[in-house]
Scaffold this active site. Structure first.
Site, PDB file in Angstrom:
ATOM      1  N   ALA A  70      -2.634   0.551   1.102  1.00  0.00           N
ATOM      2  CA  ALA A  70      -2.826  -0.280  -0.090  1.00  0.00           C
ATOM      3  C   ALA A  70      -3.302   0.566  -1.272  1.00  0.00           C
ATOM      4  O   ALA A  70      -2.757   1.639  -1.528  1.00  0.00           O
ATOM      5  CB  ALA A  70      -3.755  -1.451   0.212  1.00  0.00           C
ATOM      6  N   CYS A  71      -4.347   0.113  -1.949  1.00  0.00           N
ATOM      7  CA  CYS A  71      -4.812   0.790  -3.179  1.00  0.00           C
ATOM      8  C   CYS A  71      -5.224   2.236  -2.925  1.00  0.00           C
ATOM      9  O   CYS A  71      -5.256   3.041  -3.848  1.00  0.00           O
ATOM     10  CB  CYS A  71      -6.010   0.076  -3.773  1.00  0.00           C
ATOM     11  SG  CYS A  71      -5.941  -1.670  -3.584  1.00  0.00           S
ATOM     12  N   SER A  72      -5.597   2.559  -1.692  1.00  0.00           N
ATOM     13  CA  SER A  72      -6.075   3.913  -1.402  1.00  0.00           C
ATOM     14  C   SER A  72      -4.963   4.821  -0.882  1.00  0.00           C
ATOM     15  O   SER A  72      -5.252   5.921  -0.399  1.00  0.00           O
ATOM     16  CB  SER A  72      -7.224   3.852  -0.393  1.00  0.00           C
ATOM     17  OG  SER A  72      -8.382   3.373  -1.027  1.00  0.00           O
ATOM     18  N   SER A  73      -3.733   4.393  -0.994  1.00  0.00           N
ATOM     19  CA  SER A  73      -2.635   5.195  -0.447  1.00  0.00           C
ATOM     20  C   SER A  73      -2.596   6.607  -1.043  1.00  0.00           C
ATOM     21  O   SER A  73      -2.335   7.581  -0.328  1.00  0.00           O
ATOM     22  CB  SER A  73      -1.301   4.497  -0.706  1.00  0.00           C
ATOM     23  OG  SER A  73      -1.278   3.241  -0.071  1.00  0.00           O
ATOM     24  N   SER A  80      -2.298   2.041  -5.874  1.00  0.00           N
ATOM     25  CA  SER A  80      -2.638   3.449  -5.586  1.00  0.00           C
ATOM     26  C   SER A  80      -2.347   4.387  -6.754  1.00  0.00           C
ATOM     27  O   SER A  80      -2.925   5.473  -6.850  1.00  0.00           O
ATOM     28  CB  SER A  80      -1.877   3.921  -4.353  1.00  0.00           C
ATOM     29  OG  SER A  80      -0.500   4.039  -4.641  1.00  0.00           O
TER      30      SER A  80
END
Ligand code: CO8
Length: 373
Positions: free
Chosen positions: A155-158, A334
């Site tokens: 998700a956002c931390s990819s 991300s």
């Protein structure tokens, strides 16, 4: 162990942009149509009337003023409220690969590298447009890169999880250089009929070249001093879209197959988690927040970033210390912190320390400590 650097970055920005004003006009038209169409049920108390959105609320609550999108027309049509992206033939480059190739070429150019110098391609993003073949292998083929490629999703931390994966490959000598690419088409998984979140996301793609420091030819590069990752399960940001949906047709098209969040809870949970993680990470490296010249934070919410930066620094951060791209791009999952890095990294001078930090669904947090070399 070898040393790893980020030696080049690239950014693909869609041509079309939607202002808050345009988005709210379309949303409020949908609300008016819905309330009119269901006036009998609303009067009978069977249905609740929908409430309108407002430009003032969006800007105050999030800091977002506009977002770039892959399809403006479909999104703004109150009868559609979703991007319309025609399917392409199997012999054409897919949309995500197309965005990735543009950003990757820029990153290669800024790193003074060619496809021959790259050993691996990682596509790291929140949503992948198909199951297989991996989008990364398509991009590898389009760029004429030998070696291997794979897709990953945190998700956002990819992006930060992708950076650490690439960093490890370079440090251990498994790859000379790796392309980490984040093609985010967030608007295709956003519920534009949900008043609480219809304004949150935009589309963009970032790319980075991560390579062995000794082979770096870029004028300026950023040594990866260290990176750290953490995940902690939460249902507060969730999307139940997946390949098993067709096995339960009754659920297809339901709101839980799009992005759903408890925004207030996310805010409350994630701020302390990020502050603690960055503080501990810096302490482990014998550093403190005052040693960090720039904080390239995940771009989800302006108030969240202000609070995180002020908790770290013990005072409010200036724009040049924690740059914001949210106003123009909205949340691009991300890609957000990498867009901030791409646009503002040249403000750093030799030996300046910075951090690139992501946080979001999972929960997942990634922190990368960088030094300009
Ligand atoms: N217009 C006008 N008023 C509104 C609107 C609107 N559009 N929406 C809500 N309101 C009203 C509410 O009804 C409420 O009214 P009342 O006080 O009368 O009850 C009032 O405004 C306040 O509502 P909220 O409490 O919901 O508002 P907040 O101040 O909490 O702001 C935010 C909402 C902006 C959502 C905020 O909570 C936030 O941003 N939180 C952080 C969320 C976050 O960071 N999420 C991470 C996102 S995940 C990620 O980055 C990647 C995920 C994977 C990508 C998926 C791709 C699609």
């Amino acid at each position: 162990m070898e040393l790893a650097v980020i030696s080049g970055t690239g950014l693909f920005t869609p041509q079309e942009s939607i202002s808050n004003d345009e988005l709210v006009t379309s949303f409020n038209q949908y609300v008016e149509n819905f309330n009119h169409h269901h006036r009998a049920e609303i009067a009978a108390g069977v249905l609740e009337a929908l409430l309108p959105s407002s430009v003032e609320f969006i800007e105050k609550a999030s800091g977002i003023k506009s977002r770039y999108v892959v399809d403006k027309k479909g999104l703004l049509n109150p009868n559609i409220m979703a991007p319309r992206i025609p399917e392409r033939g199997n012999d054409e480059l897919s949309l995500q690969a197309e965005m990735a190739v543009v950003a990757a070429k820029q990153a290669l150019q800024s790193a003074h590298k060619t496809s021959d110098d790259i050993d691996a391609v990682i596509i790291a993003c929140s949503n992948l447009q198909r199951a297989y073949p991996a989008v990364s292998v398509e991009v590898q083929n389009a760029l004429g890169i030998k070696g291997f490629a794979f897709d990953m999703n945190v998700a956002c931390s990819s992006a930060t999880f992708g950076i650490q994966t690439a960093e490890n490959m370079v440090r251990t000598g498994k790859a000379r250089a790796v392309l980490v690419i984040n093609p985010e088409i967030c608007t295709a998984h956003l519920n534009f009929r949900n008043r609480d979140s219809h304004f949150i996301f935009g589309d963009a793609c970032t790319a980075m070249v991560i390579e062995n420091k000794s082979a770096c030819q870029a004028k300026h590069a950023f040594e990866i001093i260290d990176s750290t990752l953490v995940t902690n399960f939460s249902n507060n940001i969730r999307n139940n879209f997946g390949f098993l949906n067709c096995t339960h047709p009754e659920g297809i098209g339901k709101p839980d197959k799009l992005f759903v969040q408890e925004g207030r809870k996310v805010f409350k949970d994630v701020v302390p988690m990020v502050v603690e993680m960055i503080t501990e990470h810096l302490a482990k490296l014998n550093l403190s927040a005052s040693d960090i010249k720039m904080f390239f934070l995940h771009q989800a919410n302006l108030n969240m970033n202000r609070l995180i930066a002020s908790k770290l620094l013990g005072r409010e951060a200036e724009f040049h210390e924690a740059p914001v791209i949210l106003d123009e791009y909205a949340n691009t999952s991300s890609a957000g912190s990498v867009i901030a890095f791409h646009k503002y990294k040249d403000k750093l001078t030799k030996d300046d320390m910075s951090i690139l930090c992501s946080f979001g669904a999972g929960y997942s947090v990634g922190n990368v400590v960088l030094k300009r070399v």
